[in-house]
Design a protein around this motif. Structure first.
Motif, PDB file in Angstrom:
ATOM      1  N   GLY A 162       0.976  -1.167  -0.344  1.00  0.00           N
ATOM      2  CA  GLY A 162       0.041   0.105   0.115  1.00  0.00           C
ATOM      3  C   GLY A 162       1.071   1.568   0.038  1.00  0.00           C
ATOM      4  N   ARG A 163       0.110   2.186   0.529  1.00  0.00           N
ATOM      5  CA  ARG A 163       0.840   3.852   0.370  1.00  0.00           C
ATOM      6  C   ARG A 163       0.574   4.497   1.607  1.00  0.00           C
ATOM      7  N   GLY A 164       1.445   4.822   2.444  1.00  0.00           N
ATOM      8  CA  GLY A 164       0.959   6.281   3.381  1.00  0.00           C
ATOM      9  C   GLY A 164       0.890   5.343   4.528  1.00  0.00           C
ATOM     10  N   ASP A 165       0.362   5.975   5.073  1.00  0.00           N
ATOM     11  CA  ASP A 165       0.300   5.643   6.871  1.00  0.00           C
ATOM     12  C   ASP A 165      -0.487   5.100   7.785  1.00  0.00           C
ATOM     13  N   ILE A 166      -1.642   4.868   6.449  1.00  0.00           N
ATOM     14  CA  ILE A 166      -2.751   3.795   7.170  1.00  0.00           C
ATOM     15  C   ILE A 166      -2.286   2.392   7.690  1.00  0.00           C
ATOM     16  N   ARG A 167      -2.509   2.374   9.115  1.00  0.00           N
ATOM     17  CA  ARG A 167      -3.028   0.976   8.999  1.00  0.00           C
ATOM     18  C   ARG A 167      -3.801   0.636   9.848  1.00  0.00           C
ATOM     19  N   ILE A 168      -4.023  -0.481  10.045  1.00  0.00           N
ATOM     20  CA  ILE A 168      -5.430  -2.011  10.537  1.00  0.00           C
ATOM     21  C   ILE A 168      -4.349  -1.986  12.288  1.00  0.00           C
ATOM     22  N   VAL A 169      -4.654  -2.249  13.620  1.00  0.00           N
ATOM     23  CA  VAL A 169      -4.182  -1.551  14.610  1.00  0.00           C
ATOM     24  C   VAL A 169      -4.551  -2.956  15.293  1.00  0.00           C
ATOM     25  N   LYS A 170      -6.381  -3.597  14.855  1.00  0.00           N
ATOM     26  CA  LYS A 170      -6.428  -4.025  15.751  1.00  0.00           C
ATOM     27  C   LYS A 170      -7.870  -5.203  14.431  1.00  0.00           C
ATOM     28  N   ALA A 171      -7.545  -6.012  14.026  1.00  0.00           N
ATOM     29  CA  ALA A 171      -7.979  -7.222  13.767  1.00  0.00           C
ATOM     30  C   ALA A 171      -8.867  -8.667  14.491  1.00  0.00           C
ATOM     31  N   VAL A 172     -10.340  -8.339  14.544  1.00  0.00           N
ATOM     32  CA  VAL A 172     -11.074 -10.355  15.316  1.00  0.00           C
ATOM     33  C   VAL A 172     -12.556 -10.623  14.379  1.00  0.00           C
ATOM     34  N   ALA A 173     -12.198 -11.396  13.889  1.00  0.00           N
ATOM     35  CA  ALA A 173     -12.628 -11.831  13.404  1.00  0.00           C
ATOM     36  C   ALA A 173     -14.338 -12.649  14.387  1.00  0.00           C
ATOM     37  N   ASN A 174     -15.674 -12.593  14.084  1.00  0.00           N
ATOM     38  CA  ASN A 174     -16.417 -13.469  14.922  1.00  0.00           C
ATOM     39  C   ASN A 174     -16.079 -13.511  16.264  1.00  0.00           C
ATOM     40  N   ASN A 175     -15.679 -12.295  17.249  1.00  0.00           N
ATOM     41  CA  ASN A 175     -15.220 -12.245  18.087  1.00  0.00           C
ATOM     42  C   ASN A 175     -14.634 -13.206  18.588  1.00  0.00           C
ATOM     43  N   GLY A 176     -13.394 -14.058  17.930  1.00  0.00           N
ATOM     44  CA  GLY A 176     -12.460 -14.173  18.128  1.00  0.00           C
ATOM     45  C   GLY A 176     -12.399 -16.219  18.407  1.00  0.00           C
ATOM     46  N   LYS A 177     -14.490 -15.621  17.990  1.00  0.00           N
ATOM     47  CA  LYS A 177     -14.949 -17.485  18.879  1.00  0.00           C
ATOM     48  C   LYS A 177     -14.790 -18.591  16.751  1.00  0.00           C
ATOM     49  N   SER A 178     -14.591 -19.481  16.439  1.00  0.00           N
ATOM     50  CA  SER A 178     -15.054 -20.175  15.226  1.00  0.00           C
ATOM     51  C   SER A 178     -16.165 -20.017  14.860  1.00  0.00           C
ATOM     52  N   VAL A 179     -16.121 -19.884  13.036  1.00  0.00           N
ATOM     53  CA  VAL A 179     -16.873 -19.609  12.811  1.00  0.00           C
ATOM     54  C   VAL A 179     -18.216 -20.928  12.341  1.00  0.00           C
ATOM     55  N   VAL A 180     -18.962 -21.706  12.885  1.00  0.00           N
ATOM     56  CA  VAL A 180     -19.572 -23.283  12.710  1.00  0.00           C
ATOM     57  C   VAL A 180     -20.527 -23.041  11.535  1.00  0.00           C
TER      58      VAL A 180
END
Length: 279
Positions: free
Chosen positions: A28-46
Motif C-alpha cells: 500500500g501507500r502512506g501511514d494507514i494501518r489496521i491496529v486491531k482485527a478480530v473475526a467472529n469475536n474471536g470464536k470459530s465459525v461453525v
C-alpha cells in the motif's frame, strides 16, 4: 462441475487489480494501518448443512488524515484452497477520533455453495482461514492487508442421548446411557455418524447447576456410543464432545432418570412373579 478457484490468490489479485498495483507494491501507500482485527469475536465459525451463517469482522483503522473506509474484504483458507468464500453482506464504520475508526464487515457462509466451490472435497475447507482486503484513508493512502483476523471454520456436530434403567424392579441404581455423534458432511450436505471420537458421559444431580464427567467412551464406526454406570442418584445424563480443529464442540440435551425406591406394592408384586428370588 466444480469451480477450481484458489480463493486466497483471487482475493489478492482482485485487490491489486483495483489498485493497479504489482505484487511488490501490494503493501500500500502512506501511514494507514489496521491496529486491531478480530473475526467472529474471536470464536470459530461453525457451519452446518443448511442455513446461512453470518459473522462479523471488526477492524480498528488509523491514519493521520482520518479513515475513509474499507474498500474490499475477502476470506480464504490459510492452508488449503478448498472451500467457498464468505460473501460480504455489508460494511459500516464508526469514527472514534480524527485519526481512528472502527469498521465492521458482516460476512456470511452458505453451505449450499460448498460442494461447487471446493477443488476436491468440500470438507477439506474446514480449518484455518484468514481475512484479506483494502482499507482507505481520506488523503488517498491505502493498505492491502492479508492474513489478518484469523479464524477457524468448523463443521457443525450433533449429539443425541438416551438414558434408562435396565431393571424394572429392585433397588439397582444402574443406568444405561446411549448416544450418537454426527457431523456435517459439506460434500453431500448431510449429517453422518462420526466414529472413533471420545465422548464424555456427564451427570447432573437433581437440584445441581453443573454436570460432572463420569467416564469417557469412544464412538463406534457409525458414531454410536453406549455405557452402563451406577447412578449416584436421580438426575440428568448427557454426552459431551470436545470437538477438534475442524469439528465443532457440542453437547447433547440432558435425559433425566429418577431413581425411585421400590414401594411395598412393587415388592409384593415381585414376590408373586418371582417367589423363589425374594425372601
Amino acid at each position: 462441475m466444480r469451480r477450481h478457484v484458489l480463493w486466497g490468490t483471487v482475493a489478492a489479485s482482485v485487490v491489486m487489480a483495483v489498485l493497479g498495483a504489482s505484487p511488490a507494491q501490494a503493501e500500500g501507500r502512506g501511514d494507514i494501518r489496521i491496529v486491531k482485527a478480530v473475526a467472529n469475536n474471536g470464536k470459530s465459525v461453525v457451519v452446518g448443512i443448511r442455513g446461512v451463517v453470518t459473522f462479523p469482522v471488526k477492524l480498528t483503522i488509523k491514519d493521520n488524515s482520518g479513515v475513509k473506509g474499507v474498500g474490499e474484504i475477502h476470506t480464504g483458507g490459510a492452508d488449503t484452497a478448498d472451500g467457498a468464500p464468505a460473501e460480504t453482506v455489508g460494511i459500516t464504520c464508526k469514527k472514534l477520533s480524527a485519526t481512528t475508526s472502527d469498521c465492521t464487515a458482516t460476512l456470511r457462509f452458505d453451505p449450499a455453495w460448498f460442494p461447487a466451490y471446493s477443488e476436491r472435497n468440500a470438507n477439506e475447507g474446514a480449518g484455518d482461514w484468514n481475512v484479506y482486503g483494502i482499507v482507505n484513508a481520506n488523503d488517498r493512502d491505502y493498505w492491502i492487508f492479508d492474513a489478518l483476523a484469523p479464524f477457524t471454520l468448523k463443521r457443525a456436530a450433533t449429539l443425541k442421548v438416551s438414558a434408562m434403567r435396565p431393571a424394572l424392579f429392585g433397588t439397582s441404581n444402574q443406568v444405561k446411557v446411549t448416544g450418537a455423534l454426527a457431523r456435517a458432511d459439506w460434500e453431500a450436505l448431510k449429517y453422518r455418524g462420526y466414529g472413533g471420537q471420545s465422548l464424555k458421559l456427564q451427570f447432573r444431580k437433581t437440584g445441581a447447576t453443573s454436570y460432572t464427567t463420569v467416564k469417557t467412551v469412544k464412538t463406534n464406526s457409525a458414531g454410536q456410543v453406549s455405557a452402563t454406570v451406577t447412578a449416584p442418584g436421580s438426575g440428568s445424563w448427557r454426552w459431551f464432545y470436545q470437538g477438534t480443529s475442524t469439528t465443532a464442540q457440542t453437547a447433547s440435551a440432558g435425559d433425566t432418570v429418577a431413581l425411585v425406591a421400590p414401594t411395598l406394592r412393587s415388592r409384593a408384586a415381585l414376590r408373586v412373579l418371582h417367589p423363589l428370588r425374594v425372601g
